[in-house]
Design a protein around this motif. Structure first.
Motif, short mmCIF file in Angstrom:
data_model
loop_
_atom_site.label_atom_id
_atom_site.label_comp_id
_atom_site.label_asym_id
_atom_site.label_seq_id
_atom_site.Cartn_x
_atom_site.Cartn_y
_atom_site.Cartn_z
N LEU A 65 0.84 -1.20 0.00
CA LEU A 65 0.00 0.00 0.00
C LEU A 65 0.87 1.25 0.00
O LEU A 65 0.59 2.22 -0.72
N LEU A 66 1.93 1.25 0.79
CA LEU A 66 2.85 2.39 0.80
C LEU A 66 3.45 2.60 -0.58
O LEU A 66 3.54 3.74 -1.06
N LEU A 67 3.84 1.51 -1.23
CA LEU A 67 4.41 1.60 -2.58
C LEU A 67 3.43 2.29 -3.53
O LEU A 67 3.81 3.21 -4.28
N VAL A 68 2.19 1.85 -3.50
CA VAL A 68 1.17 2.39 -4.41
C VAL A 68 0.85 3.84 -4.08
O VAL A 68 0.84 4.72 -4.95
N GLN A 69 0.61 4.11 -2.81
CA GLN A 69 0.21 5.46 -2.41
C GLN A 69 1.35 6.46 -2.56
O GLN A 69 1.12 7.63 -2.88
N ASN A 70 2.58 6.01 -2.34
CA ASN A 70 3.72 6.91 -2.50
C ASN A 70 3.79 7.45 -3.93
O ASN A 70 4.10 8.62 -4.15
N SER A 71 3.53 6.57 -4.88
CA SER A 71 3.58 6.98 -6.29
C SER A 71 2.54 8.07 -6.57
O SER A 71 2.84 9.08 -7.21
N THR A 114 -5.49 4.06 6.04
CA THR A 114 -4.51 3.01 6.36
C THR A 114 -3.10 3.48 6.02
O THR A 114 -2.15 3.23 6.77
N TYR A 115 -2.97 4.18 4.90
CA TYR A 115 -1.67 4.72 4.50
C TYR A 115 -1.13 5.67 5.57
O TYR A 115 0.04 5.61 5.96
N LEU A 116 -1.99 6.55 6.05
CA LEU A 116 -1.56 7.50 7.07
C LEU A 116 -1.17 6.79 8.36
O LEU A 116 -0.22 7.20 9.04
N ARG A 117 -1.90 5.73 8.70
CA ARG A 117 -1.56 4.96 9.90
C ARG A 117 -0.20 4.29 9.74
O ARG A 117 0.62 4.29 10.66
N GLU A 118 0.05 3.72 8.56
CA GLU A 118 1.35 3.09 8.30
C GLU A 118 2.47 4.13 8.31
O GLU A 118 3.58 3.87 8.79
N LEU A 119 2.16 5.31 7.78
CA LEU A 119 3.14 6.39 7.76
C LEU A 119 3.55 6.77 9.17
O LEU A 119 4.73 7.02 9.46
N ASP A 131 10.43 6.16 1.97
CA ASP A 131 10.00 6.99 0.84
C ASP A 131 8.81 7.87 1.23
O ASP A 131 8.73 9.04 0.83
N ALA A 132 7.89 7.29 2.00
CA ALA A 132 6.72 8.05 2.45
C ALA A 132 7.13 9.21 3.36
O ALA A 132 6.63 10.33 3.23
N LEU A 133 8.06 8.94 4.26
CA LEU A 133 8.55 9.99 5.15
C LEU A 133 9.26 11.10 4.36
O LEU A 133 9.12 12.28 4.67
N THR A 134 10.00 10.69 3.33
CA THR A 134 10.66 11.67 2.47
C THR A 134 9.65 12.57 1.79
O THR A 134 9.86 13.79 1.68
N LEU A 135 8.54 12.00 1.37
CA LEU A 135 7.49 12.80 0.72
C LEU A 135 6.88 13.82 1.70
O LEU A 135 6.56 14.94 1.30
N THR A 136 6.73 13.43 2.96
CA THR A 136 6.19 14.39 3.93
C THR A 136 7.17 15.54 4.15
O THR A 136 6.76 16.70 4.29
N VAL A 137 8.47 15.22 4.16
CA VAL A 137 9.49 16.26 4.29
C VAL A 137 9.44 17.20 3.08
O VAL A 137 9.49 18.43 3.21
#
Length: 203
Positions: A65-71, A114-119, A131-137
């Protein structure tokens, strides 16, 4: 036996091709059924690979899910940055960055939450989580850049304010009370909170 650059190049292309198939399969299944009702076996079958191969790219369904949502998040951030460049009003420019991020997160509400919870609670050592944390930065940096246009905002304060704006955005998207809220309703909630953070104009 030595490995030629051509062989390395072919191997990398094959890996990327498999990753693209996995991402496309997970995106389609998650979008249609929601992350909770999809199995890793279904994703592997859809991508036409074995589950063992799938786990080389993502060890769990949460990582998929992180992979998909990150994109999608990365694309949304590009869109938001480009939109903000042409908007002189600081609040409107901040919201131009925020809007596509909210829109992509709310395409499938359960997946987005769910993505936000995993983040927030996922393993920071996992590559897709990093990668998700990098996107938030990067989101905060884009917002800080907009806030820094205001001469009344010190550079250091712009970064702090951007961190608060980011927190407001993520809490508004994740809050249980907002499950049935529309994108526009969430954006209004975020905008009203961000507005009170900004320096007030003197008359």
């Amino acid at each position: 036996m030595s490995v030629t650059p051509q062989q390395v190049g072919r191997r990398e292309r094959n890996k990327q091709h498999k990753l693209d198939r996995i991402t496309a399969a997970a995106l389609e299944l998650f979008s249609e059924f929601g992350v909770d009702d999809v199995t890793t076996q279904q994703i592997a079958d859809k991508a036409d690979i074995g589950t063992g191969t799938l786990f080389l790219y993502a060890k769990t369904k949460a990582e998929l899910l992180l992979l998909v949502q990150n994109s999608a998040y990365a694309d949304a951030l590009v869109t938001g940055r480009e939109a903000a460049e042409g908007i002189p009003d600081v609040l409107e420019a901040v919201m131009a960055i925020v809007r596509p991020v909210v829109e992509c997160n709310r395409k499938q509400v359960d997946n987005g939450r769910t993505y936000l919870r995993e983040l927030l609670f996922g393993d920071p050592q996992e590559p897709h989580h990093r990668d998700a944390l990098t996107l938030t930065v990067q989101t905060e940096e884009a917002i800080a850049g907009v806030l820094g246009r205001d001469p009344r905002v010190e550079p250091g304060d712009a970064a702090k304010l951007a961190h608060i704006v980011s927190a407001i955005m993520f809490v508004s998207m994740a809050a249980t009370i907002n499950i049935s809220s529309s994108v526009d309703e969430i954006l209004t909630e975020i905008s009203e909170q961000v507005r009170v953070l900004l320096p007030t104009r003197s008359s």
